[in-house]
Design a protein around this motif. Structure first.
Motif, PDB file in Angstrom:
ATOM      1  N   LEU A  11      57.384 -50.044  50.293  1.00  0.00           N
ATOM      2  CA  LEU A  11      57.852 -51.236  49.576  1.00  0.00           C
ATOM      3  C   LEU A  11      56.956 -52.452  49.819  1.00  0.00           C
ATOM      4  CD1 LEU A  11      61.667 -50.836  50.284  1.00  0.00           C
ATOM      5  CD2 LEU A  11      60.459 -50.349  48.161  1.00  0.00           C
ATOM      6  N   ASP A  12      55.730 -52.223  50.181  1.00  0.00           N
ATOM      7  CA  ASP A  12      54.824 -53.318  50.504  1.00  0.00           C
ATOM      8  C   ASP A  12      54.615 -54.258  49.318  1.00  0.00           C
ATOM      9  OD1 ASP A  12      53.125 -54.794  52.147  1.00  0.00           O
ATOM     10  OD2 ASP A  12      51.350 -53.715  51.415  1.00  0.00           O
ATOM     11  N   GLY A  13      54.492 -53.721  48.114  1.00  0.00           N
ATOM     12  CA  GLY A  13      54.248 -54.554  46.940  1.00  0.00           C
ATOM     13  C   GLY A  13      55.490 -54.819  46.114  1.00  0.00           C
ATOM     14  N   ALA A  14      56.673 -54.533  46.677  1.00  0.00           N
ATOM     15  CA  ALA A  14      57.917 -54.697  45.917  1.00  0.00           C
ATOM     16  C   ALA A  14      58.252 -56.175  45.722  1.00  0.00           C
ATOM     17  CB  ALA A  14      59.061 -54.000  46.638  1.00  0.00           C
ATOM     18  N   ALA A  15      58.913 -56.450  44.639  1.00  0.00           N
ATOM     19  CA  ALA A  15      59.341 -57.819  44.330  1.00  0.00           C
ATOM     20  C   ALA A  15      60.400 -58.274  45.337  1.00  0.00           C
ATOM     21  CB  ALA A  15      59.913 -57.872  42.925  1.00  0.00           C
ATOM     22  N   PRO A  16      60.465 -59.568  45.603  1.00  0.00           N
ATOM     23  CA  PRO A  16      61.480 -60.075  46.543  1.00  0.00           C
ATOM     24  C   PRO A  16      62.910 -59.742  46.134  1.00  0.00           C
ATOM     25  CG  PRO A  16      59.840 -61.762  46.098  1.00  0.00           C
ATOM     26  CD  PRO A  16      59.563 -60.622  45.156  1.00  0.00           C
ATOM     27  N   GLY A  17      63.181 -59.690  44.831  1.00  0.00           N
ATOM     28  CA  GLY A  17      64.521 -59.337  44.370  1.00  0.00           C
ATOM     29  C   GLY A  17      64.906 -57.915  44.727  1.00  0.00           C
ATOM     30  N   VAL A  18      63.943 -57.016  44.642  1.00  0.00           N
ATOM     31  CA  VAL A  18      64.198 -55.609  45.005  1.00  0.00           C
ATOM     32  C   VAL A  18      64.494 -55.511  46.491  1.00  0.00           C
ATOM     33  CG1 VAL A  18      63.147 -53.322  45.168  1.00  0.00           C
ATOM     34  CG2 VAL A  18      62.798 -54.705  43.120  1.00  0.00           C
ATOM     35  N   LEU A  19      63.704 -56.200  47.303  1.00  0.00           N
ATOM     36  CA  LEU A  19      63.937 -56.181  48.751  1.00  0.00           C
ATOM     37  C   LEU A  19      65.284 -56.798  49.106  1.00  0.00           C
ATOM     38  CD1 LEU A  19      60.377 -57.160  50.036  1.00  0.00           C
ATOM     39  CD2 LEU A  19      61.397 -54.881  49.895  1.00  0.00           C
ATOM     40  N   ALA A  20      65.670 -57.851  48.397  1.00  0.00           N
ATOM     41  CA  ALA A  20      66.966 -58.485  48.640  1.00  0.00           C
ATOM     42  C   ALA A  20      68.110 -57.535  48.303  1.00  0.00           C
ATOM     43  CB  ALA A  20      67.078 -59.771  47.835  1.00  0.00           C
ATOM     44  N   CYS A  21      67.990 -56.801  47.205  1.00  0.00           N
ATOM     45  CA  CYS A  21      69.032 -55.845  46.816  1.00  0.00           C
ATOM     46  C   CYS A  21      69.151 -54.715  47.825  1.00  0.00           C
ATOM     47  CB  CYS A  21      68.741 -55.286  45.428  1.00  0.00           C
ATOM     48  SG  CYS A  21      69.036 -56.449  44.093  1.00  0.00           S
ATOM     49  N   ILE A  22      68.032 -54.213  48.279  1.00  0.00           N
ATOM     50  CA  ILE A  22      68.051 -53.131  49.277  1.00  0.00           C
ATOM     51  C   ILE A  22      68.677 -53.621  50.577  1.00  0.00           C
ATOM     52  CG2 ILE A  22      66.574 -51.673  50.713  1.00  0.00           C
ATOM     53  CD1 ILE A  22      64.672 -51.480  48.282  1.00  0.00           C
ATOM     54  N   THR A  23      68.309 -54.817  51.003  1.00  0.00           N
ATOM     55  CA  THR A  23      68.863 -55.384  52.236  1.00  0.00           C
ATOM     56  C   THR A  23      70.361 -55.632  52.095  1.00  0.00           C
ATOM     57  OG1 THR A  23      66.739 -56.424  52.704  1.00  0.00           O
ATOM     58  CG2 THR A  23      68.640 -57.259  53.908  1.00  0.00           C
ATOM     59  N   ALA A  24      70.793 -56.138  50.957  1.00  0.00           N
ATOM     60  CA  ALA A  24      72.218 -56.394  50.732  1.00  0.00           C
ATOM     61  C   ALA A  24      73.016 -55.092  50.723  1.00  0.00           C
ATOM     62  CB  ALA A  24      72.414 -57.144  49.425  1.00  0.00           C
ATOM     63  N   LEU A  25      72.462 -54.074  50.115  1.00  0.00           N
ATOM     64  CA  LEU A  25      73.144 -52.777  50.094  1.00  0.00           C
ATOM     65  C   LEU A  25      73.274 -52.212  51.503  1.00  0.00           C
ATOM     66  CD1 LEU A  25      74.320 -50.488  48.342  1.00  0.00           C
ATOM     67  CD2 LEU A  25      72.036 -49.504  48.290  1.00  0.00           C
ATOM     68  N   ALA A  26      72.204 -52.307  52.278  1.00  0.00           N
ATOM     69  CA  ALA A  26      72.243 -51.812  53.656  1.00  0.00           C
ATOM     70  C   ALA A  26      73.234 -52.605  54.500  1.00  0.00           C
ATOM     71  CB  ALA A  26      70.847 -51.885  54.265  1.00  0.00           C
ATOM     72  N   ALA A  27      73.255 -53.926  54.317  1.00  0.00           N
ATOM     73  CA  ALA A  27      74.198 -54.763  55.072  1.00  0.00           C
ATOM     74  C   ALA A  27      75.643 -54.431  54.710  1.00  0.00           C
ATOM     75  CB  ALA A  27      73.909 -56.232  54.805  1.00  0.00           C
ATOM     76  N   GLY A  28      75.897 -54.215  53.434  1.00  0.00           N
ATOM     77  CA  GLY A  28      77.244 -53.833  53.009  1.00  0.00           C
ATOM     78  C   GLY A  28      77.680 -52.492  53.573  1.00  0.00           C
ATOM     79  N   ALA A  29      76.744 -51.549  53.618  1.00  0.00           N
ATOM     80  CA  ALA A  29      77.058 -50.232  54.175  1.00  0.00           C
ATOM     81  C   ALA A  29      77.378 -50.330  55.663  1.00  0.00           C
ATOM     82  CB  ALA A  29      75.892 -49.281  53.942  1.00  0.00           C
ATOM     83  N   ILE A  30      76.604 -51.127  56.381  1.00  0.00           N
ATOM     84  CA  ILE A  30      76.855 -51.299  57.816  1.00  0.00           C
ATOM     85  C   ILE A  30      78.185 -52.006  58.046  1.00  0.00           C
ATOM     86  CG2 ILE A  30      76.053 -52.511  59.891  1.00  0.00           C
ATOM     87  CD1 ILE A  30      73.187 -51.850  58.952  1.00  0.00           C
ATOM     88  N   LEU A  31      78.459 -53.028  57.260  1.00  0.00           N
ATOM     89  CA  LEU A  31      79.714 -53.766  57.390  1.00  0.00           C
ATOM     90  C   LEU A  31      80.916 -52.856  57.124  1.00  0.00           C
ATOM     91  CD1 LEU A  31      80.750 -56.636  57.939  1.00  0.00           C
ATOM     92  CD2 LEU A  31      80.642 -57.047  55.487  1.00  0.00           C
ATOM     93  N   THR A  32      80.816 -52.027  56.111  1.00  0.00           N
ATOM     94  CA  THR A  32      81.897 -51.088  55.804  1.00  0.00           C
ATOM     95  C   THR A  32      82.059 -50.047  56.898  1.00  0.00           C
ATOM     96  OG1 THR A  32      81.521 -51.413  53.449  1.00  0.00           O
ATOM     97  CG2 THR A  32      82.746 -49.451  54.088  1.00  0.00           C
ATOM     98  N   MET A  33      80.952 -49.534  57.430  1.00  0.00           N
ATOM     99  CA  MET A  33      81.012 -48.545  58.507  1.00  0.00           C
ATOM    100  C   MET A  33      81.679 -49.136  59.744  1.00  0.00           C
ATOM    101  SD  MET A  33      77.921 -46.511  60.405  1.00  0.00           S
ATOM    102  CE  MET A  33      77.280 -48.037  61.063  1.00  0.00           C
ATOM    103  N   ILE A  34      81.342 -50.373  60.075  1.00  0.00           N
ATOM    104  CA  ILE A  34      81.960 -51.031  61.226  1.00  0.00           C
ATOM    105  C   ILE A  34      83.456 -51.228  60.996  1.00  0.00           C
ATOM    106  CG2 ILE A  34      82.076 -53.227  62.489  1.00  0.00           C
ATOM    107  CD1 ILE A  34      79.015 -53.360  62.189  1.00  0.00           C
TER     108      ILE A  34
END
Length: 60
Positions: free
Chosen positions: A3-26
């Motif tokens: 994801l080195d050349g990925a747009a900031p919006g794509v990185l934000a979506c991936i990070t938000a999805l991961a954060a939501g998954a962790i929050l739900t798991m907790i």
């Protein structure tokens, strides 16, 4: 590297999805009684509460 050349919006979506998954798991682990009663809606309820708390903390 992938994801080195990925747009900031794509990185934000991936990070938000991961954060939501962790929050739900907790929540599933830490609040078993709530998960037992609401099951599939637990993640959405937690997300609504988290977003509400975040929105209230951002108000000036």
């Amino acid at each position: 590297m992938v994801l080195d050349g990925a747009a900031p919006g794509v990185l934000a979506c991936i990070t938000a999805l991961a954060a939501g998954a962790i929050l739900t798991m907790i929540a599933d682990t830490m609040i078993p009684e709530a998960f037992e009663h609401t099951h599939l809606a637990m993640g959405l309820i937690l997300l609504a509460g988290f977003l509400s708390a975040f929105a209230l903390s951002q108000q000036q």
